[in-house]
Design an enzyme around this catalytic site. Structure first.
Site, PDB file in Angstrom:
ATOM      1  N   ASP A   1       0.910  -1.014   0.189  1.00 34.91           N
ATOM      2  CA  ASP A   1       0.410   0.236   0.249  1.00 34.91           C
ATOM      3  C   ASP A   1       0.880   1.347   0.281  1.00 34.91           C
ATOM      4  O   ASP A   1       1.681   1.359   0.493  1.00 34.91           O
ATOM      5  CB  ASP A   1      -0.916   0.197   1.374  1.00 34.91           C
ATOM      6  CG  ASP A   1      -2.140  -1.063   1.131  1.00 34.91           C
ATOM      7  OD1 ASP A   1      -2.226  -0.798   0.201  1.00 34.91           O
ATOM      8  OD2 ASP A   1      -2.792  -1.159   1.937  1.00 34.91           O
TER       9      ASP A   1
ATOM     10  N   LYS B   1      -3.986   3.162  -2.679  1.00 36.16           N
ATOM     11  CA  LYS B   1      -5.033   3.563  -1.782  1.00 36.16           C
ATOM     12  C   LYS B   1      -4.595   4.616  -0.748  1.00 36.16           C
ATOM     13  O   LYS B   1      -4.748   5.009   0.390  1.00 36.16           O
ATOM     14  CB  LYS B   1      -4.883   2.368  -0.831  1.00 36.16           C
ATOM     15  CG  LYS B   1      -5.547   0.955  -0.933  1.00 36.16           C
ATOM     16  CD  LYS B   1      -7.480   0.926  -0.820  1.00 36.16           C
ATOM     17  CE  LYS B   1      -6.709   0.684   1.064  1.00 36.16           C
ATOM     18  NZ  LYS B   1      -7.822  -0.792   2.009  1.00 36.16           N
TER      19      LYS B   1
ATOM     20  N   MET C   1      -7.268   8.836   9.850  1.00 35.10           N
ATOM     21  CA  MET C   1      -7.918   9.380   8.437  1.00 35.10           C
ATOM     22  C   MET C   1      -9.247  10.704   9.321  1.00 35.10           C
ATOM     23  O   MET C   1      -9.788  10.329   8.428  1.00 35.10           O
ATOM     24  CB  MET C   1      -9.346   8.263   8.061  1.00 35.10           C
ATOM     25  CG  MET C   1      -8.047   6.983   7.622  1.00 35.10           C
ATOM     26  SD  MET C   1      -8.869   5.725   7.368  1.00 35.10           S
ATOM     27  CE  MET C   1      -9.444   5.231   8.482  1.00 35.10           C
TER      28      MET C   1
END
Ligand code: SAH
Length: 507
Positions: A41, A63, A178
């Site tokens: 990733d 991603k 996030m």
């Protein structure tokens, strides 16, 4: 119920840690070493990939938020397909694979498909990120509870699964991932639901990397601070009194070279000793290998000279690369270490001497401090009468003639064994070049005249105010010859000497 595993393939769902190359588990490293295919990733530090055996297939599935190189369903299909083919698949995910990492979904697909899998936990950014900013997520005086949540949900949506009323009222530390893009909504929800506006809060960006940045504020001020600083993802957010611990525990960002971006131009193989020492002091290192070491063109002649090494009174080494080239050839010719005979060994400096000592051979002569060819010539002069003494000098094709000229002038008979040559590194440097262009650099290091020349061949603009550090007088002369200033010169021409000079410069 899925059928039992039928192929020999296996998929390891591995947590790659938050970024610091040392924060990978031993089991994770083993999984990389044994992999036939690596699927990784955006947040997985690409440095880990170097543990892979040669020929391992590497698949980047991206991603980065908003830039899904491969959608999740495709990733699921891909790892199932590869594992079904009987391969050992190592799926590397940033942090821990199951903490907001969709590792569970991938595991479920593998289970469904009836292939074997293992989950290898990793060090999560949710805990390591704050720790590297000097913030412990729990603390006997501040917090005995930790809540980790995702900020990826839209808190203004009615169907959110997060209960901000409960979150705002919960005891202890809250960490969310996030959440930078939604910082205003998230802190707003906390305040709306009665959290104290003065609750300390911090955001840690690219935590555990050399470029880590930390923003400290409160629930009330953080959104404005993020805007003002242009602070972007990826970042870990931490809310709670534990943030105040940073005042005394900020170890990572307090290191002497923290915040300095330093370019290392040595060969890929040799870069790591310098890079590691700089990184250890906190520097953010960009490895831009400009040169590569290749075997000498005339291997036959080199081989003959190495074969006769026992006939010389002295063997002189003026670089670690020379030692490597010599013993690679020596080991092809002989299978007994004693074949080197009674020749005494001279080295230009400690880096070269290290290599000799690693072969359990003693170094008979080395300059006391001036670790350049001139220093070694002087050491010989002080050591003995060189009249008619047979010397084998192991050198690179581009090495200056100082040893041959100096010793011949003293009456010695010098044979030159050219063991290697230095060529421009042509391997893909695009990533390092892009970093240099986009992020700039505070300093560039040169460890030989050839690194200077080959760096200039790349035609890269040196970033503004970029300082130049040189390992010693010969390298400095090359730098000046091209019209650049030398800002730092190592007192002792060794890697530790260079690192010490750089540390002193930024003090
Ligand atoms: N499984 C990962 C989290 C994946 S979700 C883990 O355990 O760490 C992706 C989010 O993790 C990012 O948006 C960011 O909030 C956080 N993150 C991951 N690595 C980070 C790092 N080095 N620094 C700061 N945040 C990071």
């Amino acid at each position: 119920m899925a059928s039992k595993a039928t192929t020999s393939g296996i998929c390891y769902l591995v947590g790659a840690g938050p970024g610091d190359p040392g924060l990978l588990t031993l089991k994770g490293k083993e999984c990389i070493e044994s992999a036939d295919v690596l699927v990784y990733d955006y947040l997985c530090n690409p440095e880990h990939l170097r543990y892979a055996k040669p020929g391992t297939e590497r698949i980047y599935v991206g991603k980065k938020a908003g830039d899904h190189t491969l959608p999740q369903e495709e990733i699921n299909k891909l790892i199932v397909k590869l594992t079904r083919e009987g391969k050992t698949v190592t799926r590397l995910k940033g942090g821990d694979p199951v903490l907001f990492g969709r590792g569970a979904e991938e595991a479920a697909e593998l289970h469904e498909a009836g292939v074997r899998f293992e989950i290898v936990p990793g060090i999560t950014s949710a805990i390591a990120g704050p720790a590297y900013a000097g913030i412990p997520v729990t603390h006997r005086s501040h917090a005995s509870m930790l809540t980790i949540f995702t900020g990826h949900e839209d808190p203004t949506k009615p169907d959110t699964s997060l209960d901000y009323a409960k979150l705002a009222q919960a005891d202890g530390t809250k960490v969310f991932l996030m959440g930078v893009e939604r910082i205003e909504e998230i802190t707003g929800e906390f305040l709306k639901h009665g959290a104290k506006p003065e609750t300390p809060m911090a955001l840690v960006r690219w935590a555990t990397h050399g470029c880590q940045q930390t923003l400290v504020g409160t629930l009330a001020t953080m959104a404005a601070k993020v805007k003002e600083a242009g602070f972007k993802a990826p970042a870990v957010a931490v809310i709670g009194d534990v943030v105040t611990e940073r005042e005394q525990l900020n170890w990572f960002e307090d290191r002497p070279l923290f915040g300095k971006k330093i370019v290392v131009t040595r060969t890929r193989q040799q870069a790591s000793t310098l890079s590691k020492q700089l990184a250890h002091l906190g520097a953010d290192v960009i490895e831009l290998p400009t040169i590569r070491i290749e075997p000498a063109e005339d291997q036959l002649e080199f081989g003959q000279l190495v074969q006769d090494c026992h006939t010389y009174e002295w063997i002189v080494f003026t670089s670690p690369n020379g030692v490597d080239a010599f013993f690679t050839m020596f080991d092809k010719l002989y299978n007994d270490a004693r074949s080197i005979g009674g020749a005494r060994i001279a080295c230009v400096g400690p880096g070269t001497a290290e290599k000799i000592k690693a072969r359990h051979l003693a170094v008979d002569l080395m300059p006391e401090k001036n670790f350049v060819a001139e220093g070694l010539v002087k050491a010989f002069d002080q050591h003995q009468n060189m009249e008619n003494v047979n010397v084998l000098w192991v050198r690179g094709a581009e090495t200056r003639e100082v040893i041959a000229n100096g010793l011949t002038a003293m009456g010695a008979i010098v044979d030159e064994a050219i063991g290697y040559r230095t060529v421009a590194e042509t391997e893909d440097n695009l990533e390092a070049l892009a970093r240099l262009k986009n992020e700039g650099a505070d300093m560039i290091t040169f460890t030989s005249a050839s690194t200077v020349e080959h760096f200039l061949d790349l035609h890269v603009q040196l970033p503004e105010n970029c300082k130049i550090a040189s390992i010693g007088p010969v390298t400095s002369a090359a730098i000046k010859q091209y019209g650049f200033n030398v800002d730092v010169e190592a007192k002792e021409s060794t890697i530790p000497g260079l690192v010490a000079a750089i540390e002193k410069f930024w003090k």
